[in-house]
Design an enzyme around this catalytic site. Structure first.
Site, mmCIF file in Angstrom:
data_model
loop_
_atom_site.group_PDB
_atom_site.id
_atom_site.type_symbol
_atom_site.label_atom_id
_atom_site.label_comp_id
_atom_site.label_asym_id
_atom_site.label_seq_id
_atom_site.Cartn_x
_atom_site.Cartn_y
_atom_site.Cartn_z
ATOM 1 N N GLU A 167 0.804 -1.227 0.000
ATOM 2 C CA GLU A 167 0.000 0.000 0.000
ATOM 3 C C GLU A 167 0.834 1.273 0.000
ATOM 4 O O GLU A 167 0.740 2.086 0.945
ATOM 5 C CB GLU A 167 -0.959 0.004 1.196
ATOM 6 C CG GLU A 167 -1.930 -1.159 1.183
ATOM 7 C CD GLU A 167 -2.935 -1.112 2.333
ATOM 8 O OE1 GLU A 167 -2.839 -0.220 3.196
ATOM 9 O OE2 GLU A 167 -3.835 -1.972 2.360
ATOM 10 N N GLU A 354 -5.403 -8.417 0.809
ATOM 11 C CA GLU A 354 -6.065 -8.007 2.057
ATOM 12 C C GLU A 354 -7.543 -7.755 1.780
ATOM 13 O O GLU A 354 -7.893 -7.183 0.746
ATOM 14 C CB GLU A 354 -5.485 -6.702 2.639
ATOM 15 C CG GLU A 354 -4.131 -6.833 3.263
ATOM 16 C CD GLU A 354 -3.645 -5.541 3.913
ATOM 17 O OE1 GLU A 354 -4.482 -4.729 4.350
ATOM 18 O OE2 GLU A 354 -2.413 -5.362 3.965
HETATM 19 O O1 IFM Z 1 -4.066 -2.871 9.232
HETATM 20 C C1 IFM Z 1 -4.052 -2.365 7.946
HETATM 21 C C2 IFM Z 1 -2.880 -2.927 7.175
HETATM 22 O O2 IFM Z 1 -1.661 -2.664 7.801
HETATM 23 C C3 IFM Z 1 -2.815 -2.326 5.792
HETATM 24 N N1 IFM Z 1 -4.088 -2.417 5.131
HETATM 25 C C4 IFM Z 1 -5.271 -2.029 5.841
HETATM 26 C C5 IFM Z 1 -5.314 -2.704 7.205
HETATM 27 C C6 IFM Z 1 -6.572 -2.256 7.972
HETATM 28 O O3 IFM Z 1 -6.555 -0.885 8.167
#
Ligand code: IFM
Length: 446
Positions: A167, A354
């Protein structure tokens, strides 16, 4: 309409975590400080003054956590490697004790039949590199490539696929533009050289990983952007936001060029950060798979303050997570189909690296999380039926963990963690995910 029970044979199931959010052991075995160790000491930046110094104590409890993963029947585990465990000051000789932890972790995962999928950078830059300018300093891209190569030289005999960055949008915007994450700089659009240098680091590292016969992914946080109304001003604002959030981090990698950022007042060379040949360095290595992190769509309106390019507005009339994020499962389908339409043959296979939600501890018996996961997996199955090549799904997260500026308040885990005692207790969503995976595997006789 296809649903989660129609996911194809060979579809891979996983969970995802990140080093600073779970490992703890902040000062053990020669680990150097990262920007997060520094940032959490600033008064008022983290809810209730929480820190990741102990987190889930995964550094010591990883055997128990791998047993939990094995109980789920996972194919893969996405975790991140703490750069400052491997190279305490970000550069120089490796720290054997730090690398040894990842050796133990990887061996134990393989022993459990789980494929390790490491991320090399999940926001925890060594503080010593931040002291030299962090990702605003072009040199950090080269140091990142060195770190990637050193880590792959140690673990690449057992790990075939590597994620470079997690990210970069969130790290750039929260960390360098708004200052609500480490390293806590508030540069607004002048933060964008940090984005370019991360992408340059990705490209340089990808070349070195490919030279070693390894596969490379990049995990982007992507969001389908919707204008608040069909009015031209809202459409223009939505396009500007889409360029910033999505295309800035995907176009250079897949197409070898940056999107037009002029609506944000950003010059073509991103304030002088882009040097001749840089976009080739980012694009030429290619990407073996794109990691997509999806949580929610984003609704954008024309700015009420004319000095800003857009306003973010809420999406009403849908459920919201404990974090206040709108729950829109079809946004995942729209996002994936949109990527396919935009990038066509330039789009590699995708893995959802994710997806998940935070749920209040009091919201027993975890039905909100089960509904979130079920409906998003249904949307994913529909996207696959509509022609998008998605190969796997890593839910965020295995454990409740340190949720950055929110401290331990947002609980994303399939497994509850009591942060006083470190007791792990599987939630109802854990059993639900286990049963879904088992049913898929039985259907395809694995
Ligand atoms: O916890 C975070 C993660 O580190 C990166 N993506 C989003 C998740 C939830 O906010």
């Amino acid at each position: 309409m296809p649903d989660r029970h129609d996911l194809p044979a060979g579809f891979r199931w996983g969970v995802a975590t990140a080093a600073y959010q779970i490992e703890g052991a902040a000062e053990e075995d020669g680990r150097g400080p990262s920007v997060w160790d520094t940032f959490v000491t600033r008064p008022g930046v983290i809810r209730d003054g929480h820190t990741g110094a102990v987190a889930c104590d995964h550094y010591h409890r990883y055997p128990e956590d791998i047993a939990l993963m094995k109980g789920l029947g996972l194919d893969g585990y996405r975790f991140s490697i703490a750069w400052s465990r491997v190279l305490p000051t970000g550069t120089g000789p490796v720290n054997p004790a730090g690398l040894a932890f990842y050796d133990r972790l990887v061996d134990a995962l393989l022993e459990a039949g789980i494929t390790p999928l490491p991320t090399l950078f999940h926001w925890d830059l060594p503080q010593a590199l931040e002291d030299e300018g962090g990702w605003l300093n072009r040199d950090t891209a080269y140091r990142f490539a060195d770190y990637a190569a050193a880590t792959a030289d140690r673990l690449g005999d057992r790990i075939s696929t590597w994620i470079t960055l997690n990210e970069p949008f969130v790290h750039t915007v929260f960390g360098y533009a708004m200052g609500i994450h480490a390293p806590g700089r508030a540069l607004m659009f002048e933060a964008l050289p940090a984005a370019h240098h991360q992408l340059l680091g990705h490209g340089l590292a990808a070349s070195l990983l490919h030279e070693r016969g390894l596969e490379v992914m990049l995990s982007n946080n992507l969001t389908p952007v919707e204008p608040a109304t069909p009015n031209p001003a809202d459409l223009t604002a939505a396009a500007a936001y889409d360029a910033l959030h999505n295309r800035l981090f995907t176009d250079p990698v897949l197409l070898g060029r940056y999107p037009d950022l002029s609506a944000l007042g950003v010059p073509d060379d991103i304030f002088g950060a882009i040097h001749p040949g840089d976009t080739d360095l980012i694009h030429a290595p290619g990407l073996d798979a794109l990691g997509v992190n999806y949580y929610n769509p984003t609704r954008i309106a024309a700015p009420t303050d004319p000095s800003l390019p857009f306003d973010l507005v809420d999406i009403p009339d849908v459920p919201h997570t404990a974090f206040g994020w709108p729950v829109v499962p079809d946004g995942l389908r729209r996002l994936l189909v949109g990527l396919q339409e935009l990038y066509g043959i330039a789009l590699p296979p995708i893995a959802i690296t994710e997806n998940g939600c935070s749920v209040d501890e009091s919201a027993a018996p975890d039905q909100l999380r089960i509904d979130y996961l079920a409906t998003h997996l249904d949307a994913l199955a529909t996207a696959i039926a509509e022609g998008v090549d998605v190969r796997g799904y890593y839910t965020w997260s295995l454990l409740d963990n340190f949720e950055w500026a929110e401290g331990y308040h947002q609980r994303f885990g399939l497994v509850h963690v009591d942060f006083e005692t470190q007791t792990r207790t599987p939630k109802a969503s854990y059993a639900w995910y286990r049963d879904l995976i088992a049913a898929h595997q039985a259907r395809h006789r694995r």
